[in-house]
Write a protein that holds these residues in place. Structure first.
Motif, PDB file in Angstrom:
ATOM      1  N   GLY A 183       0.798  -1.213   0.000  1.00 37.69           N
ATOM      2  CA  GLY A 183       0.000   0.000   0.000  1.00 37.69           C
ATOM      3  C   GLY A 183       0.830   1.261   0.000  1.00 37.69           C
ATOM      4  N   ILE A 184       1.902   1.259   0.797  1.00 40.61           N
ATOM      5  CA  ILE A 184       2.744   2.452   0.881  1.00 40.61           C
ATOM      6  C   ILE A 184       3.457   2.695  -0.436  1.00 40.61           C
ATOM      7  CG2 ILE A 184       4.740   3.465   2.041  1.00 40.61           C
ATOM      8  CD1 ILE A 184       3.950   1.986   4.544  1.00 40.61           C
ATOM      9  N   LYS A 185       3.971   1.629  -1.039  1.00 38.23           N
ATOM     10  CA  LYS A 185       4.692   1.789  -2.304  1.00 38.23           C
ATOM     11  C   LYS A 185       3.761   2.237  -3.420  1.00 38.23           C
ATOM     12  CE  LYS A 185       8.390  -1.457  -1.245  1.00 38.23           C
ATOM     13  NZ  LYS A 185       9.076  -2.698  -1.633  1.00 38.23           N
ATOM     14  N   ASP A 186       2.540   1.719  -3.429  1.00 37.29           N
ATOM     15  CA  ASP A 186       1.580   2.168  -4.441  1.00 37.29           C
ATOM     16  C   ASP A 186       1.254   3.642  -4.258  1.00 37.29           C
ATOM     17  OD1 ASP A 186       1.485  -0.325  -5.546  1.00 37.29           O
ATOM     18  OD2 ASP A 186      -0.267  -0.978  -4.389  1.00 37.29           O
ATOM     19  N   ALA A 187       1.133   4.047  -2.997  1.00 34.78           N
ATOM     20  CA  ALA A 187       0.854   5.459  -2.738  1.00 34.78           C
ATOM     21  C   ALA A 187       2.023   6.337  -3.170  1.00 34.78           C
ATOM     22  CB  ALA A 187       0.572   5.663  -1.245  1.00 34.78           C
ATOM     23  N   LEU A 188       3.242   5.877  -2.924  1.00 36.09           N
ATOM     24  CA  LEU A 188       4.414   6.625  -3.358  1.00 36.09           C
ATOM     25  C   LEU A 188       4.500   6.704  -4.873  1.00 36.09           C
ATOM     26  CD1 LEU A 188       7.143   5.328  -0.854  1.00 36.09           C
ATOM     27  CD2 LEU A 188       6.062   7.585  -0.896  1.00 36.09           C
TER      28      LEU A 188
ATOM     29  N   GLN B 294       1.969   6.667  -6.982  1.00 35.91           N
ATOM     30  CA  GLN B 294       0.971   7.638  -7.424  1.00 35.91           C
ATOM     31  C   GLN B 294       1.402   9.063  -7.109  1.00 35.91           C
ATOM     32  OE1 GLN B 294      -1.780   7.112  -9.251  1.00 35.91           O
ATOM     33  NE2 GLN B 294      -1.103   4.971  -9.397  1.00 35.91           N
ATOM     34  N   PHE B 295       2.031   9.254  -5.960  1.00 33.74           N
ATOM     35  CA  PHE B 295       2.533  10.575  -5.596  1.00 33.74           C
ATOM     36  C   PHE B 295       3.606  11.038  -6.577  1.00 33.74           C
ATOM     37  CE2 PHE B 295       5.621  13.189  -3.211  1.00 33.74           C
ATOM     38  CZ  PHE B 295       4.797  14.251  -2.868  1.00 33.74           C
TER      39      PHE B 295
END
Length: 577
Positions: free
Chosen positions: A509-514, A516-517
């Motif tokens: 989840g964190i890597k996907d958010a990064l 997208q960021f």
């Protein structure tokens, strides 16, 4: 005044006291004093002669560099893998150093300068390494690279330094301190640097077809570990005191705290300056002026390195990550011509710098004028380096394999042997040795140079053979398949889009958010393959393309381009054939 009328030497003047008690100066030698002041012609002639002498020496050095480059060409052309380019250049340097030492008295131009190396020759090499880095392979193995570079270097530093000090106390090694362990730790830190200059010049050779996992580990470790070694060396030097050799119990935690803080801050400085540069390029129209955008990129490279060094940080670590950031963001802000030109310029500068570095290291064997070349010290410390390398590669590899689920990602025994063998020492270790404090500097410098020559010539010469025996050379088919995959998928930032393990999928989840960021924010403001720059957006709004009869006609929608390169209006025709 002609030379015939000049006196053979100017007389010396001594005071003679007359009865009148008034001092009067008379010449004490026979020749009478000249009636007029001497002219400045001899001084001017000396300056002109010195200039001509310097010009001949520069011509000589250029000829040697040209020979080294042609020798590298022959090595590549005829696939002389037993003689790496760096080793060949170093051997030529040894020959030239012996000749100039025999024929010349002033060897200043032929002596290795640590400051010239660190501030002029090294930055293009490190920046080019980061700028052309295959980020996917590097960041896939960032955990292993960090473990080897940080903890492996610390293990090697204390192992080599400790054994050196112990053997000095037992009397097996002479010429170094037997009462100050910090002196030996300084040597352990500098000799633990796996030099990227030496590693890149050998394992980056396309003809060797080195396994990509192996190359990523060796290359990544060499870049980060030499920065770690420099930080350790600087930290130990702060606590080096010839008068009080003992360390207090509070000094060791301070050393490690200083080491980790410097490493982290160096990365932060490199990343921030890379973001600043990308933002500047993104929001200006400097891409319309190709010579200026390439010039600024070159200057920002040295600026990043100088800023980090001036703050007491690691310029190498800062510049390496600065190159990664600029490659990911700012390369899309450059014009097409400048993008390719910048890559070629930095590759050329890196090649020239590497050639000069190894040439001067070779000449240093004679031009260094070492007061004490201790053979026993060189042999023992070479053995310590080999054992220290073994003790950090093998145990750390076993630890890493426990966290690698896929068999293809595990670091096998053969790859561990190659990693152990590939611990080349080079210019960074030698330059640090030139900065060794204390009266035993000559012993450490000569020993370090010996180790650098042995690892570069012998270990480098056997690299291709070791890769073949260990099965670490990739086939042509696998290389083509990897290139096709990279072309289809494109290159994304760092670790965001690489194939993930099961653990990473569960915690993705964190890597996907990064990711997208990075895509929706950072690339928009800093540059990216889907985020056109300020200049390109402006041109896209003004220009339309009409394709007719094999030609592309770029016609301004308002009957005239204000930003036409020649400053002219009207359509611009670009021929495809």
């Amino acid at each position: 005044m002609s030379n015939a009328t000049l006196p053979p030497s100017f007389p010396s003047w001594e005071p003679t006291w007359q009865p009148s008690s008034q001092p009067s100066f008379q010449p004490s030698s026979e020749p009478s004093a000249p009636t007029s002041l001497p002219t400045w012609e001899p001084t001017l002639m000396d300056a002109e002669e010195q200039h001509e002498t310097d010009a001949f020496e520069v011509v000589f050095l250029n000829i040697i560099l040209i020979i080294c480059v042609f020798l590298a060409y022959f090595i590549k052309q005829y696939k002389l893998y037993f003689l790496p380019e760096s080793a060949a250049t170093m051997i030529i340097g040894v020959i030239i150093g012996g000749l100039v030492t025999f024929f010349l008295s002033d060897l200043t131009l032929y002596q290795f300068s640590p400051e010239f190396f660190f501030f002029v020759l090294l930055p293009p090499i490190i920046f080019e390494a980061g700028y052309s880095l295959e980020k996917q392979h590097f960041f896939t193995n960032i955990g292993a690279i960090t473990l080897y570079a940080v903890f492996g270097t610390i293990i090697s530093t204390f192992f080599v330094g400790g054994l050196t000090y112990l053997f000095a106390q037992k009397g097996y090694i002479t010429g170094i301190s037997t009462t100050n362990p910090m002196e030996s730790l300084l040597f352990g830190a500098l000799i633990s640097a796996v030099d990227p200059v030496a590693t890149l010049s050998i394992m980056n050779n396309p003809e060797l077809q080195c396994n990509k996992l192996l190359y990523s580990l060796v290359f990544g470790e060499s870049v980060l570990n030499d920065a770690v070694a420099i930080v350790l060396f600087k930290t130990f030097r702060e606590y080096f005191d010839p008068e009080s050799p003992d360390l207090s119990e509070w000094d060791i935690p301070k050393v490690f705290l200083s080491f980790f803080s410097v490493s982290v801050m160096s990365i932060v400085v490199g990343v921030l300056l890379g973001i600043m540069t990308s933002y500047l390029y993104k929001h200006t129209s400097i891409s319309n002026y190709a010579n200026l955008e390439s010039t600024l990129l070159f200057l920002f490279c040295y600026f990043c390195y100088a800023v980090a060094e001036s703050l007491g940080l690691s310029g190498i670590m800062a510049l390496f990550f600065n190159g990664i950031i600029l490659s990911h963001y700012n390369s899309h802000n450059l014009s097409e011509g400048s993008r390719h030109a910048s890559e070629q310029i930095f590759a050329t500068l890196a090649t020239i710098s590497e050639t000069i570095v190894f040439l001067y290291m070779g000449m240093g064997a004679f031009t260094g004028k070492f007061a004490n070349w201790n053979l026993k010290f060189s042999l023992f410390t070479m053995l310590f380096c080999v054992l220290g390398r073994f003790l950090n590669i093998i145990p750390l590899s076993r630890i890493l394999n426990n966290f690698r689920r896929k068999q293809s990602e595990k670091i096998g025994c053969k790859m561990q042997m190659v990693l152990w063998f590939a611990g080349l020492r080079g210019a960074i270790a030698y330059a640090l040795a030139e900065n060794m404090p204390g009266e035993n500097k000559s012993t450490y410098v000569s020993g370090t140079l010996s180790i650098c020559m042995i690892t570069t010539v012998i270990c480098g010469g056997f690299t291709e053979r070791i890769l073949s025996l260990a099965g670490m050379k990739e086939s042509d088919e696998s290389i083509i398949d990897d290139e096709e995959i990279e072309d289809e998928e494109g290159e994304s930032l760092m670790i965001f889009d690489r194939p993930r393990t099961d653990i990473e999928k569960r915690h993705g989840g964190i890597k996907d958010a990064l990711a997208q960021f990075d895509k929706n924010f950072l690339q928009v403001y800093l540059g990216g393959d889907k985020a056109p720059s300020h200049a390109s957006k402006r041109n896209n709004n003004k220009v339309a393309a009409n394709i007719t009869n094999g030609e592309i006609e770029l016609e301004d929608l308002k009957n005239g381009r204000k930003d036409h390169p020649e400053g002219k209006s009207g359509p611009r025709i670009v021929h495809l054939t």
